[in-house]
Write a protein that holds these residues in place. Structure first.
Motif, PDB file in Angstrom:
ATOM      1  N   UNK A   3       0.822  -1.216   0.000  1.00  0.00           N
ATOM      2  CA  UNK A   3       0.000   0.000   0.000  1.00  0.00           C
ATOM      3  C   UNK A   3       0.855   1.264   0.000  1.00  0.00           C
ATOM      4  N   UNK A   4       2.143   1.152   0.340  1.00  0.00           N
ATOM      5  CA  UNK A   4       3.033   2.306   0.345  1.00  0.00           C
ATOM      6  C   UNK A   4       3.721   2.539  -0.996  1.00  0.00           C
ATOM      7  N   UNK A   8       5.411   8.691  -0.690  1.00  0.00           N
ATOM      8  CA  UNK A   8       6.621   9.163  -0.021  1.00  0.00           C
ATOM      9  C   UNK A   8       6.754   8.415   1.305  1.00  0.00           C
ATOM     10  N   UNK A   9       7.937   7.856   1.540  1.00  0.00           N
ATOM     11  CA  UNK A   9       8.186   7.117   2.774  1.00  0.00           C
ATOM     12  C   UNK A   9       9.481   7.605   3.420  1.00  0.00           C
ATOM     13  N   UNK A  10       9.625   7.289   4.699  1.00  0.00           N
ATOM     14  CA  UNK A  10      10.865   7.522   5.430  1.00  0.00           C
ATOM     15  C   UNK A  10      11.368   6.161   5.887  1.00  0.00           C
ATOM     16  N   UNK A  27       9.182  -3.155  -3.739  1.00  0.00           N
ATOM     17  CA  UNK A  27       9.676  -3.960  -2.624  1.00  0.00           C
ATOM     18  C   UNK A  27       9.518  -5.422  -3.016  1.00  0.00           C
ATOM     19  N   UNK A  28      10.210  -6.310  -2.326  1.00  0.00           N
ATOM     20  CA  UNK A  28      10.084  -7.733  -2.626  1.00  0.00           C
ATOM     21  C   UNK A  28       9.699  -8.496  -1.361  1.00  0.00           C
ATOM     22  N   UNK A  67      10.180   1.557   8.498  1.00  0.00           N
ATOM     23  CA  UNK A  67       9.712   2.315   7.343  1.00  0.00           C
ATOM     24  C   UNK A  67       8.331   2.845   7.687  1.00  0.00           C
ATOM     25  N   UNK A  68       8.085   4.099   7.309  1.00  0.00           N
ATOM     26  CA  UNK A  68       6.767   4.689   7.547  1.00  0.00           C
ATOM     27  C   UNK A  68       6.446   5.649   6.424  1.00  0.00           C
ATOM     28  N   UNK A  69       5.168   5.929   6.268  1.00  0.00           N
ATOM     29  CA  UNK A  69       4.761   6.918   5.275  1.00  0.00           C
ATOM     30  C   UNK A  69       5.199   8.298   5.746  1.00  0.00           C
TER      31      UNK A  69
END
Length: 118
Positions: A3-4, A8-10, A27-28, A67-69
């Protein structure tokens, strides 16, 4: 995690007080990450951070702490605090702490779902 993708993510690394902010491209199953339009943010001290544009990068999964939005912060660098109930204030936590806890809980759920999909 899926869903990300496109957002933009950090991404915080496990060491060196380093973060990367950029658009998650892919991502995998191992949670390796590909970011585009990326900025590297290195925290020298608690008050000072150096930020530099580095373009596209690949981050290997074993280096990632979280990892976060990405959420746009207020102009003074603080996350805007929401109203907090009296019981929360008495417990010594802030709305900022609650928001961080909520992010952690959401991430745990997303990771469990990702593992279950395999």
């Amino acid at each position: 995690m899926k869903s990300l993708i496109g957002k933009q993510v950090v991404v915080r690394l496990k060491w060196n007080k380093t973060e990367y902010r950029g658009q998650l491209m892919s991502t995998d199953n191992y949670l390796n990450l590909q970011l585009d339009n990326t900025f590297e943010i290195i925290y020298d001290t608690e008050d000072k951070a150096r930020e530099e544009s580095i373009g596209s990068i690949f981050i290997r999964c074993n280096n990632v702490l979280f990892i976060r939005e990405y959420r746009d912060e207020s102009k003074d660098g603080e996350v805007p605090e929401k109203e907090v109930s009296d019981s929360t204030k008495e417990a010594g936590t802030t709305a900022k702490d609650d928001a961080i806890s909520a992010d952690v809980e959401v991430t745990k759920v997303e990771l469990k779902e990702a593992v279950m999909e395999e």
